[in-house]
Design a protein around this motif. Structure first.
Motif, PDB file in Angstrom:
ATOM      1  N   ASP A 121      56.526-102.813   0.970  1.00 26.94           N
ATOM      2  CA  ASP A 121      56.073-103.341  -0.310  1.00 26.94           C
ATOM      3  C   ASP A 121      54.541-103.243  -0.320  1.00 26.94           C
ATOM      4  N   GLU A 122      53.898-103.848  -1.312  1.00 23.24           N
ATOM      5  CA  GLU A 122      52.441-103.676  -1.450  1.00 23.24           C
ATOM      6  C   GLU A 122      51.685-104.296  -0.266  1.00 23.24           C
ATOM      7  N   ILE A 123      52.258-105.329   0.348  1.00 21.62           N
ATOM      8  CA  ILE A 123      51.607-105.952   1.508  1.00 21.62           C
ATOM      9  C   ILE A 123      51.573-104.974   2.685  1.00 21.62           C
ATOM     10  N   ASP A 124      52.726-104.405   2.986  1.00 19.35           N
ATOM     11  CA  ASP A 124      52.812-103.461   4.115  1.00 19.35           C
ATOM     12  C   ASP A 124      51.895-102.260   3.879  1.00 19.35           C
ATOM     13  N   GLN A 142      49.232-102.036   2.003  1.00 21.16           N
ATOM     14  CA  GLN A 142      47.816-102.401   2.087  1.00 21.16           C
ATOM     15  C   GLN A 142      47.358-102.466   3.548  1.00 21.16           C
ATOM     16  N   ILE A 143      48.221-103.011   4.419  1.00 20.80           N
ATOM     17  CA  ILE A 143      47.831-103.126   5.824  1.00 20.80           C
ATOM     18  C   ILE A 143      47.640-101.751   6.461  1.00 20.80           C
ATOM     19  N   GLU A 152      44.454-100.208   4.956  1.00 22.07           N
ATOM     20  CA  GLU A 152      43.231-100.815   5.489  1.00 22.07           C
ATOM     21  C   GLU A 152      43.000-100.395   6.943  1.00 22.07           C
ATOM     22  N   ARG A 153      44.105-100.172   7.655  1.00 17.80           N
ATOM     23  CA  ARG A 153      43.977 -99.700   9.027  1.00 17.80           C
ATOM     24  C   ARG A 153      43.328 -98.320   9.075  1.00 17.80           C
ATOM     25  N   GLN A 208      39.650 -98.782   8.536  1.00 13.73           N
ATOM     26  CA  GLN A 208      39.024 -99.385   9.722  1.00 13.73           C
ATOM     27  C   GLN A 208      38.881 -98.346  10.837  1.00 13.73           C
ATOM     28  N   ASP A 241      36.284 -95.621  10.286  1.00 12.17           N
ATOM     29  CA  ASP A 241      34.922 -96.090  10.573  1.00 12.17           C
ATOM     30  C   ASP A 241      34.680 -96.199  12.082  1.00 12.17           C
ATOM     31  N   GLN A 242      35.702 -96.596  12.823  1.00 17.36           N
ATOM     32  CA  GLN A 242      35.553 -96.670  14.287  1.00 17.36           C
ATOM     33  C   GLN A 242      35.292 -95.278  14.871  1.00 17.36           C
ATOM     34  N   LEU A 256      40.020 -99.369  21.287  1.00 16.61           N
ATOM     35  CA  LEU A 256      40.207 -99.209  19.841  1.00 16.61           C
ATOM     36  C   LEU A 256      41.087 -98.003  19.549  1.00 16.61           C
ATOM     37  N   THR A 273      52.055-107.066  14.463  1.00 12.32           N
ATOM     38  CA  THR A 273      51.019-106.144  13.990  1.00 12.32           C
ATOM     39  C   THR A 273      49.706-106.899  13.782  1.00 12.32           C
ATOM     40  N   PHE A 274      48.712-106.566  14.578  1.00 13.31           N
ATOM     41  CA  PHE A 274      47.407-107.236  14.546  1.00 13.31           C
ATOM     42  C   PHE A 274      47.527-108.743  14.763  1.00 13.31           C
TER      43      PHE A 274
END
Lengths: 205, 555
Positions: free
Chosen positions: B5-8, B10-11, B14-15, B18, B21-22, B39, B154-155
């Motif tokens: 769903d939108e929560i999964d 988004q995670i 966003e990963r 992230q 950038d790493q 990392l 997860t995280f």
């Protein structure tokens, strides 16, 4: 410039540090502090700090100070009036036991600050210590991470209850702030947001 | 299977941001090698001999055809046109460029996939039985709880940097196929006396350098408490597990050092504070996630098909394949099919992009668009009609996916070994290939029957050699590669760890050694006995004698 990031009222910013960190003098038996000795330490009740170190720790006569846990416990009488005035905080290393602190100081909220020292950033005990301080022992004041504190651990530190972060000196505190918001809707409940996503968000059926 | 769903979404999105950038900071010199290592590892990226290796998560082994097609595309675009299924049901790419890995993750995110926590000192991909949901002996389908646990782990902030890697397996069958006893935590689901879903919790199992079978820490746990109880276990481990020596850092070392009873006391004391807390699983959440794992829209069919029976009778090659590759199904008229990724003379678990696309097509046409990866490093079509089996076989065969060796000697479980992995002491794939060529006679293979042969290139035991009926471990002696052989290991409810038969062998000797072990079995077996049964009945001595016989003569 200060390398301290502090969250106040939900907003993170670089802040000036009002606290002086009191260090233990160096010792010959450095290896006792090795992270891996913890199991042994717990089983034997052996101390990782010597009496001599505690006695030789130089405590500044005035100002706001954060003292090592062992000094806080062993030289508590000396510090009593300053503790009462809110001038004394405590720091502990990741291998030290919270029980030792609680035995001395049942009400942790007398302390304006507790700091946890992480020697290597990969030492995740700091997360459990923060979680326990906040959830088990009800600590509400400033909780600080210092030592090998880097931006990629900040999100986890924040979720584990830390409210200030002394970023390692060779890194930018300004830039590190961005990582506090790496993820907007974490799955699991933790200190900063106790509810897991399935209790705070309608995910439909 | 589970749909984001939108929560999964988004995670995972966003990963990607992230991680991108790493990588940027690492390439810009803002992150040191040591700082970048955990990392990248927590994103499945190893630096190996030739190139980085990227391990992509396949949660509890479930894949959609769309996902497999995308994996085929990615292997083509960013790698050399093939991937490798690992013993943790994940897919590994052996040749991606570090600079490309953020783009690979972005592509994976478009099909609800990621590489989160596929390596590093954190909670890894949760594994289970490849026949979950369809096995006749299944009591509980544990996939909904496994998915809830995937999300929880997860995280997870408190457990982001554990002393060492942490592996959880779940199982809900009478016959364990998930090796729950060889995991840091094993959750065995069952129905209790009140017909409620309960969990038997195993802790402290693991292979690697110190193979130990787990102990039961709790006989009965209500399913609602799966997360909080695991939190109690992992918190005790996080605080007290050793961090000074990576070879002594797994939870099994802690639970052995203080004893399972003391460990249990500490966990139970911790749990009194966590029990019934916010991470307790609600009925609503279980119901929401369970909807994704409802039974497939099966047709009502008889459990017999004239066309299938005729094909079996008339086509010996099909019959030989069917005997090994078709598995029982709880729905009459349906079967599960294992597609072999072990053709003789190639690296076990390897699959080309073209094969991935072909398997995706097979899944769409014959098995509701879903498939599974197994810890034996094969792919499974879980829901094939009896009447379609012959067509599936023909198409699989055309793509080299129908070697009739499932569960036989050449269905070798094997890590990537010294050809790829920088941890390995010795190569493992060439050993597997040489053994496969030695036993390239299908009639002989079928006569030998059920046997498991596992190869690990080092004591990290990615090839699970300790639980192989025959286990082969690559060892380093004065800079050259040698192989130590164990027999009598076994996965399952009566799991055991194999014992070493004697001094190690050179690579050239290995096919002959396996040959001799098999000869003893063929000579000594009773009609009903599998290899492992004969080893258990006779012990290792007759096998040792025959294998080392030449040395005795010359000595």
């Amino acid at each position: 410039m200060s390398n301290l990031v502090k969250i106040e009222n939900g907003v993170a910013a670089v802040a000036t540090d009002q606290w002086t960190l009191v260090q233990l003098p160096a010792t010959q038996v450095e290896e006792r502090k090795q992270a891996g000795k913890v199991v042994l330490f717990k089983l034997t009740g052996e101390s990782t700090v010597t009496e001599e170190q505690i006695a030789n720790t130089v405590i500044p006569a005035t100002g706001k100070i954060i003292v090592p846990l062992s000094v806080f416990v062993e030289r508590n009488n000396e510090l009593a009036s300053r503790i009462a005035q809110g001038e004394v905080g405590v720091w502990l290393a990741t291998h030290e036991l919270l029980e030792y602190l609680i035995q001395q100081q049942a009400d942790l909220n007398t302390l304006p600050i507790i700091a946890v020292f992480v020697e290597r950033f990969a030492d995740g005990r700091i997360f459990s210590l923060g979680t326990l301080l906040r959830t088990r022992y009800g600590y509400k004041n400033e909780l600080r991470a210092f030592g090998d504190v880097l931006r990629d651990q900040l999100f986890f530190l924040k979720r584990s209850g830390y409210s200030s972060f002394a970023i390692r000196k060779d890194r930018s505190a300004e830039e590190a702030i961005a990582s506090l918001n790496d993820f907007s809707q974490p799955y699991q409940g933790a200190v900063d947001e106790p509810k897991p996503v399935f209790r705070r968000y309608n995910r439909g059926a | 299977m589970y749909k984001y769903d939108e929560i999964d979404q988004q995670i995972v999105d966003e990963r990607v941001t992230q991680y991108r950038d790493q990588v940027r900071r690492y390439l810009a010199g803002e992150l040191s090698e040591d700082e970048f290592r955990p990392l990248r590892l927590q994103n499945g990226l190893y630096i190996q001999r030739h190139a980085p290796m990227l391990r992509i998560a396949v949660p509890y082994g479930m894949l959609s055809s769309k996902q497999l097609r995308k994996l085929g595309d990615i292997a083509k675009k960013y790698d050399r046109g093939y991937g490798h299924f690992s013993t943790r049901q994940n897919l590994q790419l052996n040749w991606p460029k570090l600079e490309d890995t953020p783009d690979i993750l972005a592509e994976l995110a478009t099909v609800e996939m990621h590489a989160i926590q596929t390596s590093g000192n954190c909670i890894r991909n949760i594994t289970t039985d490849q026949f979950v949901g369809i096995a006749p002996d299944e009591v509980i389908d544990p996939r909904a709880i496994a998915e809830i646990m995937r999300q929880w782990s997860t995280f997870h902030p408190e457990f982001a940097l554990l002393p060492r890697k942490f592996k959880i397996a779940v199982s809900g069958t009478k016959q364990d196929r998930a090796i729950v006893q060889a995991h840091d935590i094993g959750l065995e689901f069952y129905r209790d006396a009140n017909d409620k879903v309960a969990i038997k919790v195993w802790v402290g199992g693991g292979l690697g350098r110190t193979p130990i079978m787990g102990s039961v820490i709790r006989e009965h746990l209500d399913w609602q408490h799966a997360l909080t109880y695991c939190e109690a276990i992992i918190r005790v481990y996080n605080l007290h597990g050793r961090r000074d020596n990576m070879y002594k850092a797994r939870i099994k070392i802690l639970s052995k050092a203080i004893g399972i009873n003391e460990f249990r006391n500490q966990v139970e004391a911790e749990w009194t504070h966590l029990k019934d807390g916010a991470n307790t699983i609600t009925e609503e959440e279980l119901a929401r996630v369970s909807k994704h794992f409802e039974v497939m829209p099966y047709e009502n069919l008889p459990d017999q098909d004239a066309g299938f029976d005729a094909a079996l009778a008339n086509n010996p090659a099909f019959a030989a394949w069917a005997k090994r590759s078709i598995h029982a199904h709880r729905q009459p008229g349906y079967r599960a099919v294992t597609l072999s990724l072990k053709p003789h003379g190639s690296a076990p678990g390897d699959i080309t992009s073209e094969q991935m696309w072909a398997v995706a097509d097979l899944a769409d046409e014959y098995s509701f668009g879903e498939l599974r990866s197994s810890h034996e490093q094969n792919l499974i079509l879980a829901d094939v009609k009896l009447s379609d089996l012959f067509a599936v076989w023909q198409k699989a065969k055309a793509h080299g996916l129908a070697t009739p060796n499932i569960g036989l000697l050449t269905d070798i479980i094997c890590c990537p070994g010294g050809d790829f992995c920088s941890l390995a002491n010795a190569k493992s794939i060439p050993i597997a290939k040489a053994i496969q060529m030695q036993f390239d006679d299908l009639d002989y293979l079928h006569d030998i029957g059920d046997i498991e042969l596992n190869i690990s290139g080092c004591m990290n035991a990615c090839g699970h050699h300790h639980v192989g009926h025959i286990g082969i471990l690559g060892v380093d002696k004065d800079g050259s590669e040698w192989y130590q052989v164990t027999i009598g290991g076994k996965q399952g409810n009566d799991a055991s760890i194999g014992s070493v038969i004697g001094p190690s062998f050179s690579a050239e000797e290995m096919p002959g050694v396996i040959q001799k072990l098999i000869e003893v079995y063929i000579k000594e077996r009773t009609p009903e006995e599998r290899f492992i049964d004969t080893v258990r009945r006779l012990g290792a001595v007759p096998f040792k004698k025959h294998v080392y016989a030449k040395d005795e003569v010359s000595a």
